[in-house]
Design an enzyme around this catalytic site. Structure first.
Site, PDB file in Angstrom:
ATOM      1  N   GLY A  46      48.179  38.011  48.035  1.00 24.54           N
ATOM      2  CA  GLY A  46      47.687  36.642  48.199  1.00 24.54           C
ATOM      3  C   GLY A  46      48.133  35.712  47.107  1.00 24.54           C
ATOM      4  O   GLY A  46      48.894  34.773  47.331  1.00 24.54           O
ATOM      5  N   ARG A 290      34.866  37.543  52.490  1.00 25.17           N
ATOM      6  CA  ARG A 290      35.272  38.874  52.946  1.00 25.17           C
ATOM      7  C   ARG A 290      34.144  39.803  53.369  1.00 25.17           C
ATOM      8  O   ARG A 290      34.302  40.599  54.278  1.00 25.17           O
ATOM      9  CB  ARG A 290      36.016  39.573  51.818  1.00 25.17           C
ATOM     10  CG  ARG A 290      37.409  39.145  51.780  1.00 25.17           C
ATOM     11  CD  ARG A 290      38.130  39.884  50.734  1.00 25.17           C
ATOM     12  NE  ARG A 290      39.345  39.133  50.542  1.00 25.17           N
ATOM     13  CZ  ARG A 290      40.173  39.308  49.572  1.00 25.17           C
ATOM     14  NH1 ARG A 290      39.927  40.230  48.672  1.00 25.17           N
ATOM     15  NH2 ARG A 290      41.251  38.586  49.473  1.00 25.17           N
ATOM     16  N   ARG A 386      33.681  39.532  45.204  1.00 23.44           N
ATOM     17  CA  ARG A 386      34.725  38.723  44.558  1.00 23.44           C
ATOM     18  C   ARG A 386      35.316  37.709  45.525  1.00 23.44           C
ATOM     19  O   ARG A 386      35.646  38.041  46.671  1.00 23.44           O
ATOM     20  CB  ARG A 386      35.839  39.650  44.070  1.00 23.44           C
ATOM     21  CG  ARG A 386      37.009  38.935  43.438  1.00 23.44           C
ATOM     22  CD  ARG A 386      38.066  39.939  43.048  1.00 23.44           C
ATOM     23  NE  ARG A 386      38.584  40.619  44.219  1.00 23.44           N
ATOM     24  CZ  ARG A 386      39.746  40.334  44.796  1.00 23.44           C
ATOM     25  NH1 ARG A 386      40.501  39.373  44.325  1.00 23.44           N
ATOM     26  NH2 ARG A 386      40.146  41.003  45.849  1.00 23.44           N
TER      27      ARG A 386
END
Ligand code: SIN
Length: 538
Positions: A46, A290, A386
């Site tokens: 990413g 996520r 995170r």
């Protein structure tokens, strides 16, 4: 015995960023388990999140927004000071990497900014879809050229040497590490008053992972054995979109990450009928954080009995995937898929360890002289989940801060400690392992147990079962460790069972669902549980 001013264990972005600074003040030895390019960092696709100066940032973006997104993803468990400090380090980090030779993608004279789940603005600098590799190439070439840096590939840090280990009761300091050379099989003493753990995470503790084989939790396990505090290990981040390779299952399954940036550029998650199911779970759809996306996919798979869901980018203009995500595009081609016409089959897989060795904002652990940097550490930045692309930022910024703190507390010019004599490694009466099959069997059992009982959705029952199996495995591994001459397989297995046990211990302590830790019995957050889980061996 080898003496070095700084001993760095691990050679990803954290270890090398530290080594390059420290080399200005003394000799640095970098211990690297395999080849230097094999770290987790090399696999990062990413990018690195950062709010740059006004002329380079997305209109309307601010550090305050980056802070808010990080806190939101962290589900109430981030240390707000850590978030503010590290977000503010964004520009310095990018400058540091650019000076090291990293060429982030640009468009029309400005950095090209990507977006990923949980970010409300475009703020991710990247080098196409191989950002980590480009960062590593730049840092490695600098480190290899530096006269003060010695890089030892194929060397495995077995254990830290501390005053406590040598029998001291009050003074807890690091003195170096025992290190196994793969080539000779010898265990060598490395003596240093300044040791940095930068060993990355522990994805291999799970059957399915986006991580390289080296991610066996070595740093956390070593620090734990040395008596350092370890925190928040229940928060394993499962990446929602790992390529589903139907031909591979079980321990040998090989796959690869399909970056969240693909969703940032418009990719959508659909079921086998093409329905965009994410809106059933979150108003942000495919770009929700996520933890939410991974849980939603897990639920869809369980509900429908399908093996996977699909990431659909077929609506993007022709050539887009090839140009922006060449690595992913090409990897899919090798499996006979064309992302321009075929939806990509994906499943969640273990990706990132949000907890780790407890440190302050300078990477300082609870053992004097021992620092931890990057995924191995728990600084409070990530909380219970995170935010995407915050990890490379954290690793580089903490490496810088750790170096400054070390120079303040333990400059090499000052003798820190008159070290007690460090005994040579004792191989005892051991013989080489002749029953390798048992070791491999235990590897598989740890990883399958963790996948079946301690992954995206947990329950008291599942955790109890996992704890029971791990108790037996720990005993067997202890026998291997003391009964055989140490080798890579035994050492990794020993670390794997330690880290798996720490994950289960932390998970059993948390009687709520928060961020990445979801418990069937306690589906909600509980305010009284809003605290870090902290463990210490002695
Ligand atoms: C990705 O590219 O999806 C991974 C980025 C990250 O884990 O931060």
């Amino acid at each position: 015995m080898v003496e070095t001013d700084f001993l760095v264990i691990g050679a990803g972005i954290g270890g090398l960023s530290f080594a390059l600074r420290a080399a200005a003040s003394g000799t640095v030895t970098v211990i690297c388990k395999g080849a230097i390019m094999e770290s987790n960092t090399s696999w990062a696709q990413g990018g690195i999140s950062s709010v740059l100066g006004f002329d380079q940032r997305a209109p309307g973006d601010t550090n305050e927004k980056h802070v808010a997104d990080t806190l939101d993803a962290g589900a109430g468990l981030c240390d707000e000071e850590a978030v503010r400090v590290l977000v503010a380090e964004g520009e310095a980090t990018i400058r540091d990497l650019v000076e090291s030779g990293v060429n982030f993608d640009q468009e029309g004279g400005k950095y090209s900014l990507g977006k990923e789940g949980g970010h409300t603005e475009r703020r991710i600098l990247h080098c196409k879809d191989t950002t980590g590799k480009e960062i590593m190439l730049a840092l490695v070439s600098q480190a290899q050229a530096h006269p003060n840096i010695t890089i030892l590939e194929d060397h495995f840090a077995v254990d830290l040497i501390t005053t406590t280990r040598l029998g001291a009761v009050t003074d807890d300091r690091v003195l170096g590490a025992y290190v196994l050379s793969k080539a000779s099989g010898d265990v060598i003493r490395y003596r240093s008053d300044r040791v940095v753990l930068a060993t990355g995470g522990c994805g291999k503790v799970y059957l399915y992972t986006t991580n390289p084989d080296s991610a066996t939790g070595d740093g956390v396990a070593m620090a734990w054995r040395a008596g350092a505090k370890v925190s928040n290990m229940e928060f394993t981040q499962f990446h929602p979109t790992c390529f589903y390779n139907p031909a591979a299952s079980g321990a040998e399954a090989r796959s690869f990450l399909v970056s969240e940036a693909v969703r940032g550029e418009g990719g959508v998650l659909v079921d086998a009928k093409g329905r965009e199911f994410m809106y059933d779970y979150d108003e942000r759809g495919s770009l929700a954080p996520r933890d939410i996306v991974a849980r939603a996919i897990d639920q869809e798979i369980k509900k429908t009995g399908a093996h996977c869901v699909y990431l659909d980018v077929t609506h993007k203009p022709k050539g887009f995937m090839k140009e922006r995500f060449p690595f992913i595009y090409q990897s899919l081609r090798e499996y006979g898929l064309d992302a321009e016409t075929d939806p990509i089959p994906v499943v969640p897989a273990a990706h990132y360890q949000c907890g780790g060795v407890l440190t302050d904002l300078h990477g300082k652990t609870t053992v004097r002289g021992l620092f931890a940097v990057g995924e191995v550490a728990c600084t409070g930045f990530h909380g219970a989940n995170r935010l995407a692309s915050n990890s490379l930022l954290e690793a580089n910024a903490i490496a810088r801060r750790a170096y400054e703190e070390m120079m303040r507390l333990y400059p090499p010019s000052k003798e820190v400690i008159e070290a007690p004599a460090i005994p040579e490694w004792n191989h005892g009466d051991v013989t080489p392992p002749d029953e390798l099959v048992n070791i491999y069997h235990n590897w598989d059992e740890v990883r399958r147990t963790m996948w079946d009982y301690v992954s995206i959705v947990r329950s008291e029952n599942r955790l109890r079962r996992a704890a029971c199996r791990l108790r037996n495995l720990r005993m067997e591994v202890r026998e291997f460790y003391w009964g055989y001459r140490v080798n890579y397989d035994i050492l990794e297995l020993r670390n794997l069972v330690t880290v798996a046990s720490l994950i289960i211990d932390c998970a059993q302590m948390r009687k709520e669902s928060r961020g990445l830790h979801y418990m069937l019995e306690y589906p909600d957050k509980v305010e009284l549980q809003r605290k870090d889980s902290v463990l210490r061996r002695f």
